[in-house]
Design an enzyme around this catalytic site. Structure first.
Site, mmCIF file in Angstrom:
data_model
loop_
_atom_site.group_PDB
_atom_site.id
_atom_site.type_symbol
_atom_site.label_atom_id
_atom_site.label_comp_id
_atom_site.label_asym_id
_atom_site.label_seq_id
_atom_site.Cartn_x
_atom_site.Cartn_y
_atom_site.Cartn_z
ATOM 1 C CG MET A 27 39.976 93.398 65.418
ATOM 2 S SD MET A 27 40.369 94.974 64.492
ATOM 3 C CE MET A 27 38.880 95.715 64.192
ATOM 4 C CD GLN A 80 36.303 85.036 66.144
ATOM 5 O OE1 GLN A 80 36.833 85.345 67.468
ATOM 6 N NE2 GLN A 80 36.800 84.577 65.022
ATOM 7 C CB CYS A 111 43.280 84.317 69.036
ATOM 8 S SG CYS A 111 44.029 85.446 70.495
ATOM 9 N N GLY A 237 40.322 93.649 59.457
ATOM 10 C CA GLY A 237 40.546 93.777 60.725
ATOM 11 C C GLY A 237 41.150 95.240 60.995
#
Length: 384
Positions: A27, A80, A111, A237
């Protein structure tokens, strides 16, 4: 309270054996090393970095090099990557591998943010099967023994679903696992995650672990997802925002324990203070750390009766000394109130038409003009 369900066996991502089948979802602005370390103090799993732009990594921008840093306590180290040019993605993977900066690499194809999808990246990219295949294949090949995983969404919208083709391509390319967020890019974070789609992917991809993501707000939700979909693990998340102890609950749940962390206001205050302390260490600047912790106030203290003035003061805190004074004024004995605390966290927003490059949906294959435009867009060197 105990929960009886068929829990998955211990999860392995390539050679990495996890103590709990749980992954922290990347995030932006949240999953820096400070937050990852805090979550590790409460539970087990794989904790992934914020999304790193591959061009920025190849250009070694100072902010990006800081974002890929890991504290010595972080094992395994997970990064990531986001990119739209297969050659640049391959170079970025090479940096992480050759310089021993990661034990696991995740590729972002999930995303939904407009500034990403309008460049053909994130959740827009798997629509172009040739581009998706090239990126994953080159990343896996360059990574060698370092496991590479893919995180993606169902597709761009309900008329342009990509997850089954993408799952097959990723599996054939040799990824170590595939994670699916059960929403489309058009949904953003609105509505309800489609766990049936996650179950379908699990049936479709059979040689590597499949992980499910979406609407896991507490440990019982993770158990329900596993029961409903058969996935090998879960990706969490927004559910952990202001609740790093959720990872302890998840580890307990998957171990068959009904024990759950139900913190008093005092315990929440201590966790908030610890988070701020770790941010100071991460940023190296107390002022910047205090500015960053402000956005976490609403999440940590959701459901606790601390009063509007206290919330506003915490959201404007300028130093650790000031923070200590504010936290010290709270009634530490206020108990946990599940009705006000549990449930959705973070902004859900509404459905929206995804921003895409011109003509993106005309064909699932890249046109020469689109390929050239994507490479040009990689000149953006911003990290994160």
């Amino acid at each position: 309270m105990s929960v009886t369900t068929s829990t998955p066996p211990a999860l392995s991502i390539g050679p990495i054996a996890l103590d709990a089948p749980v992954v922290l979802a990347p995030m932006a602005g949240i999953t820096n090393t400070a937050f990852r370390r805090l979550c590790r103090e409460y539970g087990a799993g794989l904790y992934v970095s914020e999304m790193i732009t591959t061009r920025a990594l190849v250009e070694r921008t100072p902010e990006t090099m800081r974002l890929i840093s890991h504290h010595e306590s972080e094992t395994p180290r997970s990064v990531q990557l986001y990119g739209v040019d297969p050659a640049i993605v391959e170079q970025a993977v090479g940096i992480l591998v050759d310089e021993d900066r990661a034990d696991h690499i995740d590729l972002n194809f999930g995303c939904p943010v407009p500034k990403v999808t309008r460049r053909g990246g994130g959740s827009a990219l798997p629509w172009k099967r040739d581009l998706f295949a090239a990126i994953v294949q080159r990343a896996v090949r360059r990574a060698g023994d370092i496991p590479v995983t893919v995180k993606m969404r169902k597709g761009i919208d309900d008329e342009h679903l990509t997850y089954l083709d993408a799952g097959r391509i990723a599996e054939d390319a040799g990824v170590a696992a595939v994670a699916l967020h059960g929403r489309t890019a058009a949904q953003h974070y609105s509505g309800t995650a489609d766990w049936d789609a996650i179950a379908t992917l699990k049936q479709h991809v059979t040689s590597v672990p499949v992980l499910g993501n979406g609407d896991i707000w507490q440990a019982e939700d993770a158990l329900r997802m596993v029961e409903h979909t058969g996935v090998d693990g879960v990706v969490v998340g927004r559910g952990c925002l202001g609740r790093p102890w959720l990872f302890g609950d998840l580890a307990a749940a998957f171990a068959g324990s009904g024990e759950r962390h139900r913190p008093s206001l005092g315990e929440v205050a201590d966790a908030f203070r610890r988070h701020a302390e770790l941010l100071v260490e991460f940023f190296g600047e107390e002022d910047r750390a205090c500015r960053d912790i402000r956005k976490h106030v609403a999440w940590y203290f959701k459901g606790y009766p601390i009063g509007g003035d206290a919330r506003r003061s915490l959201a404007a805190v300028g130093s650790l000394a000031e923070l200590d004074d504010l936290l010290g004024a709270l009634d530490r004995a206020v108990p946990y109130d599940a009705a006000g605390i549990e449930g959705q966290r973070g902004r859900a927003g509404g459905a929206r038409t995804p921003a895409l490059p011109d003509g993106w949906l005309d064909s699932p294959e890249l046109s020469p003009a689109q390929r050239a435009a994507l490479i040009e867009d990689e000149s953006d060197t911003r990290g994160g």
